[in-house]
Scaffold this motif. Structure first.
Motif, PDB file in Angstrom:
ATOM      1  N   ALA A 655      15.372  15.446 -34.971  1.00  0.00           N
ATOM      2  CA  ALA A 655      15.529  14.805 -36.278  1.00  0.00           C
ATOM      3  C   ALA A 655      16.268  13.477 -36.171  1.00  0.00           C
ATOM      4  O   ALA A 655      15.938  12.505 -36.860  1.00  0.00           O
ATOM      5  CB  ALA A 655      16.271  15.754 -37.227  1.00  0.00           C
ATOM      6  N   PHE A 656      17.266  13.409 -35.271  1.00  0.00           N
ATOM      7  CA  PHE A 656      18.025  12.166 -35.124  1.00  0.00           C
ATOM      8  C   PHE A 656      17.174  11.049 -34.523  1.00  0.00           C
ATOM      9  O   PHE A 656      17.488   9.868 -34.699  1.00  0.00           O
ATOM     10  CB  PHE A 656      19.250  12.420 -34.226  1.00  0.00           C
ATOM     11  CG  PHE A 656      20.129  11.219 -34.070  1.00  0.00           C
ATOM     12  CD1 PHE A 656      20.966  10.815 -35.094  1.00  0.00           C
ATOM     13  CD2 PHE A 656      20.114  10.474 -32.900  1.00  0.00           C
ATOM     14  CE1 PHE A 656      21.770   9.694 -34.963  1.00  0.00           C
ATOM     15  CE2 PHE A 656      20.913   9.347 -32.750  1.00  0.00           C
ATOM     16  CZ  PHE A 656      21.753   8.970 -33.793  1.00  0.00           C
ATOM     17  N   SER A 657      16.074  11.393 -33.843  1.00  0.00           N
ATOM     18  CA  SER A 657      15.233  10.357 -33.223  1.00  0.00           C
ATOM     19  C   SER A 657      14.636   9.424 -34.272  1.00  0.00           C
ATOM     20  O   SER A 657      14.411   8.243 -33.995  1.00  0.00           O
ATOM     21  CB  SER A 657      14.116  11.008 -32.399  1.00  0.00           C
ATOM     22  OG  SER A 657      13.222  11.720 -33.243  1.00  0.00           O
ATOM     23  N   TYR A 658      14.424   9.902 -35.497  1.00  0.00           N
ATOM     24  CA  TYR A 658      13.862   9.033 -36.530  1.00  0.00           C
ATOM     25  C   TYR A 658      14.894   8.031 -37.029  1.00  0.00           C
ATOM     26  O   TYR A 658      14.557   6.900 -37.362  1.00  0.00           O
ATOM     27  CB  TYR A 658      13.322   9.891 -37.679  1.00  0.00           C
ATOM     28  CG  TYR A 658      12.168  10.755 -37.245  1.00  0.00           C
ATOM     29  CD1 TYR A 658      10.909  10.226 -37.098  1.00  0.00           C
ATOM     30  CD2 TYR A 658      12.374  12.104 -36.938  1.00  0.00           C
ATOM     31  CE1 TYR A 658       9.842  11.018 -36.678  1.00  0.00           C
ATOM     32  CE2 TYR A 658      11.317  12.894 -36.512  1.00  0.00           C
ATOM     33  CZ  TYR A 658      10.056  12.353 -36.379  1.00  0.00           C
ATOM     34  OH  TYR A 658       9.022  13.132 -35.936  1.00  0.00           O
ATOM     35  N   VAL A 659      16.140   8.435 -37.056  1.00  0.00           N
ATOM     36  CA  VAL A 659      17.207   7.485 -37.395  1.00  0.00           C
ATOM     37  C   VAL A 659      17.304   6.418 -36.318  1.00  0.00           C
ATOM     38  O   VAL A 659      17.418   5.216 -36.601  1.00  0.00           O
ATOM     39  CB  VAL A 659      18.542   8.223 -37.554  1.00  0.00           C
ATOM     40  CG1 VAL A 659      19.665   7.236 -37.843  1.00  0.00           C
ATOM     41  CG2 VAL A 659      18.455   9.265 -38.667  1.00  0.00           C
ATOM     42  N   ALA A 660      17.236   6.828 -35.043  1.00  0.00           N
ATOM     43  CA  ALA A 660      17.303   5.867 -33.942  1.00  0.00           C
ATOM     44  C   ALA A 660      16.096   4.924 -33.968  1.00  0.00           C
ATOM     45  O   ALA A 660      16.226   3.718 -33.704  1.00  0.00           O
ATOM     46  CB  ALA A 660      17.370   6.616 -32.615  1.00  0.00           C
TER      47      ALA A 660
END
Length: 912
Positions: A655-660
């Motif tokens: 999920a954090f990959s989309y923020v990155a």
């Protein structure tokens, strides 16, 4: 002169069609006896020979030459005071290219595809409707004993003999008439049908499900112990033969053979040697193989030639002296310029069934995509096409519009018809130079269009090839066959929009709109503004619009490069010039209309019923569901052995990959972007990956997102390009760094460091090869030049705001680390024990290698590469396989539904 007549053309033989003489009592009494049909020759010379002067009756001459075919009909009686026509007809010349001996007909392809779909439907029905098929078979078996055994034996014997005797007799009849080519086609189709039937029999026996086998086979009533064949080995070839030889033009033979086939099938059915679905499968197999064979090798070309045309013209009272093939009309309609003996020249159009079938798939797609008012319904038969074109021509002449006069029509055999127009000399708009497209010429064409519209007649093909300029001053409308009678307001406005675009492509939107305004008035021109959409234009116009925009962009980019290099323009000015050149022609026409009618409606008219992106979305969802059901299997995930804590950690990392990813994009865009919407755009990219390779789909989506955010096209492409280049550099740097760390941690046991060095050396060798080969060097330098033309200035702008660069490069680093952490946590979830740096090397190498194969989302290659790399990194296959499936489920499959929701929301908000 108007009239209709039929000319008999035997479509199954090479014999020339012969004109039929007038019957007694048909009004031909008192006329002189008809002379022989004039000899017609097919020549390659591009000049039409002038016929020799006829001899008077007092001048003796040689006897008339013998001709093939029946004599022509009686010519019209000569006017009083003039001598009767001579007995010897002049020699007629037909100048046309020879028609191909065989033609690949779209209608054969359509029938073949329909047959294949029918075969698939039979197999589906056999697999799911087991109760129905079994019940029908039981009903037939229970009623079969009511028929006498002797009767069944006799009928079976007679049908078996007849089903072979009738095709053989037809073949003999064709050979006698020297039509052996069709017989050869039928024999080839029958041989192929027999082979296909054997293949289907083998598949049903060895590979099909029990339900399909039970529906297509059964034990005979005599209980021989051998199952019946799913496809009859002798009936399918016979059906293929009779279809390929073209019995449709021979009603008696066709009826006789179908009666024999049906009789044979019923006998087999009552005898318990077949099933209803097996009979249907046999018919479809023979039918499909026949049409597939005809389309592959081509059918004998039966299109009427110039010889048939001359005979048809004489049937309706004309006296042709020669003919020359003219350029085809839109839709593939053949045209001939015909000269007459003492009469005006003629423009003859030939329409046939092959021309009607051409473009079927394109027309079907247009009817599916567009509303009925925006697309013309095609005639269903040759007679309808003939009557429709004749009606349009007569209505156009009655309206006062300048258009060729229709003087006669005639059917030319069973598969063609001719329409005879008066010949109008001139040049089409496409053939004129730009300076010859004057305002009076355009005004004359607009006046003719206005005359049509006042009578509610729509032309629908107002392209350059349909606008004829006579004497350099007057316009004439041709190619009216695609028009409509009693057209709606929307159809008439589409005509205006089409003609505006046609003129603007030649002389620019300013003069095009000004001329239309002078003739139609500002109100009528303004009503066409909502119809200025590419989808509403003709096919050739859409191609010309795309070509013009591409040429303008290329010319503006080349000019900007030169001006920037010479110091004449700044970088920002050059980008503005490129953006201005990228404005499409329809937008410029809209701008001109708004200048003369500021109150014109701006909202585009709804012409589309089904948009391509909606269709792609449905296909993508179907494809995703299919892949998810066939690729992800609970047994492979081994959920019972999974550590749910590590799986939850992997989910958070994914999920954090989309923020990155959002950080890596916004960091390379100097303009301010809403961060939450940018994250939603990256989530929408998960859905786009289903129908495009990951890199290509992501680049296209990010570019579109930036353009909708108000960033000019050139700058949006430059920002996405800068992000991709920075991502590539960061990928290589991280790969090298983690490779060194892994090698030092494992004391050289893992070959990651060596692999990194080999990869660097390979890249260096490729660079040397590109530098050494001149064509490759020019290609790469050209691409890099255009890329750095926008990327380098963009990077210079970003360097003025260091926080942007930190965000961009930080996002790239976090994106790689989040994917690596997700893969590492997935391995830990199944008990794997490997260092984080080793997992990073595995991800960076295997993911790049798998993505190099352009499959949607890297499905297949990425999984294989990751499992193989983990195995090399001393992770057992029992752990690597479920770990990779969990990783792909979290990063690829799970975000599909949220991505689809995000994609639709952003589209509704005009952000994509």
């Amino acid at each position: 002169m108007t009239g209709t007549a039929d000319v008999g053309v035997d479509k199954d033989s090479d014999e020339s069609a012969a004109a039929v003489p007038s019957a007694p009592g048909s009004g031909g009494e008192g006329r002189p006896e008809p002379g022989p049909t004039p000899e017609v020759s097919l020549i390659k010379d591009r000049t039409i020979k002038t016929p020799a002067p006829a001899k008077t009756p007092e001048q003796p001459g040689p006897p008339p030459a013998e001709t093939t075919g029946a004599p022509a009909p009686a010519a019209p009686a000569a006017p009083p005071g003039e001598p009767e026509p001579p007995d010897e007809a002049p020699h007629l010349d037909v100048d046309e290219p020879l028609l191909a001996a065989r033609a690949h007909r779209p209608s054969d392809l359509i029938r073949f595809l329909a047959g294949v779909l029918g075969i698939v439907a039979v197999f589906v029905l056999a697999g799911i409707a087991t109760s129905t098929t079994t019940g029908i078979e039981q009903d037939i078996a229970s009623n079969a004993p009511h028929f006498s055994a002797v009767f069944s034996t006799i009928t079976g014997l007679l049908s078996s003999v007849a089903v072979l005797a009738v095709p053989l007799a037809f073949a003999v009849e064709r050979l006698i008439k020297r039509d052996g080519l069709r017989v050869a086609d039928g024999v080839l189709a029958s041989v192929l049908a027999y082979g296909v039937s054997l293949g289907i029999d083998w598949w049903v026996a060895e590979g099909a499900s029990d339900h399909i086998r039970d529906a297509l086979t059964q034990l005979p009533l005599d209980s021989t112990g051998t199952l019946t064949d799913p496809v009859h080995g002798y009936l399918a070839p016979v059906i293929a033969y009779m279809t390929a030889v073209g019995m449709s033009s021979r009603p008696r033979w066709r009826v006789a053979l179908w009666v024999v086939v049906v009789f044979s099938g019923v006998t087999e059915l009552l005898g318990g040697y077949t099933t209803p679905l097996s009979l249907l499968l046999t018919v479809l197999t023979g039918w499909s193989v026949a049409y597939g064979t005809l389309y592959a090798i081509g059918s004998p070309n039966i299109r009427p030639t110039g010889q048939h045309l001359m005979i048809g013209l004489r049937k309706v009272g004309f006296t042709p002296a020669g003919a020359m093939r003219a350029p085809d009309a839109p839709g593939g309609t053949r045209r001939y310029q015909v000269t007459q003996q003492g009469g005006p020249p003629l423009d003859v159009h030939i329409i046939d069934r092959e021309q009607q079938a051409s473009g079927f798939f394109y027309r079907a797609w247009r009817r599916l995509r567009l509303r009925s008012v925006a697309v013309r319904r095609s005639p269903q038969s040759l007679r309808q096409a003939l009557e429709q074109e004749a009606l349009i021509a007569y209505a156009a002449a009655a309206s006062g519009a300048r258009a060729p006069q229709l003087v006669a029509t005639s059917e030319l055999g069973p598969d063609a018809a001719i329409l005879v127009y008066e010949n109008v000399e001139g040049r089409t708009l496409d053939e004129l130079a730009d300076e010859e497209v004057t305002d009076p010429v355009m005004a004359s064409i607009w006046q003719s269009v206005t005359a049509l519209h006042e009578r509610r007649i729509a032309h629908r093909r107002l392209t350059g090839e349909s606008l004829l300029v006579v004497d350099g001053r007057t316009g004439c409308l041709v190619n009216l066959s695609g028009g409509d009678i009693a057209a709606t307001d929307l159809t008439l406005r589409i005509d205006v929009a089409q003609l505006l675009t046609t003129f603007a492509l030649r002389i620019g939107p300013e003069r095009a709109v000004a001329t239309a305004n002078a003739v139609l008035g500002a109100e009528r021109v303004a009503q066409a503004l909502p119809l200025l959409q590419p989808v509403g234009m003709s096919r050739s116009t859409r191609v010309d619009l795309a070509k013009l925009t591409k040429e303008r962009k290329a010319a503006a980019r080349a000019r900007a490069l030169e001006q920037v290099a010479a110091g004449e323009r700044t970088q920002e000015q050059a980008e503005e010039d490129i953006a201005a050149a990228g404005e499409d022609l329809l937008s410029r026409i809209r701008g001109q209309i708004l200048q003369i009618a500021p109150e014109a409606p701006m909202a585009p008219a709804k012409l589309e019923r089904l948009k391509p992106k909606s269709l792609i979305m449905v296909i993508a969802l179907t494809f995703a569901a299919y892949l998810a059901l066939t690729t992800i299997k609970p047994a492979q995930l081994k959920l019972s052995q999974m550590n749910w804590a590590w799986a939850a950690a992997a989910l958070l990392a994914a999920a954090f990959s989309y923020v990155a990813a959002a950080m890596s994009l916004t960091g390379f865009v100097p303009e301010k972007l809403p961060f939450r919407r940018t994250v939603a755009a990256q989530l929408a990219g998960s859905f786009v990956k289903l129908v495009a390779p990951a890199a290509i789909g992501g680049i296209a989506l990010n570019t579109r997102y930036l353009q909708k955010a108000g960033i000019r096209s050139g700058q949006a492409v430059a920002s996405v390009g800068a992000s991709q280049l920075a991502g590539l550099a960061g990928h290589l740097l991280l790969l090298f760094s983690f490779g060194l760390i892994t090698g030092s941690q494992t004391n050289g046991d893992l070959s990651a460091s060596r692999a990194v060095i080999i990869g660097v050396l390979t890249a260096a060798v490729l660079a040397l090869v590109v530098a050494a080969v001149a064509p490759l060097r020019r290609f790469v330098l050209g691409r890099l030049r255009s890329l750095f033309f926008g990327v380098v200035p963009r990077m210079l702008d970003l360097m003025q705001t260091p926080s942007k660069l930190v965000t961009g490069f930080g996002g790239i680093l976090l994106l790689t680390l989040s994917f690596t952490a997700c893969l590492d946590f997935s391995v830990q979830a199944f008990g794997g024990d490997v260092s984080f740096s080793a997992v990073a090397v595995v991800f960076l190498t295997a993911n790049a290698a798998g993505s190099a194969i352009p499959t949607p989302g890297g499905i297949g290659p990425v999984e294989v590469a990751l499992i193989g790399a983990l195995t090399v990194a001393d992770v057992s296959p029992a752990v690597a396989t479920p770990a990779v499936f969990l990783y792909r489920a979290l990063t690829f499959w799970l975000p599909v539904l949220p991505g689809w929701i995000s994609y639709n929301v952003l589209q509704r908000r005009n952000a994509l």
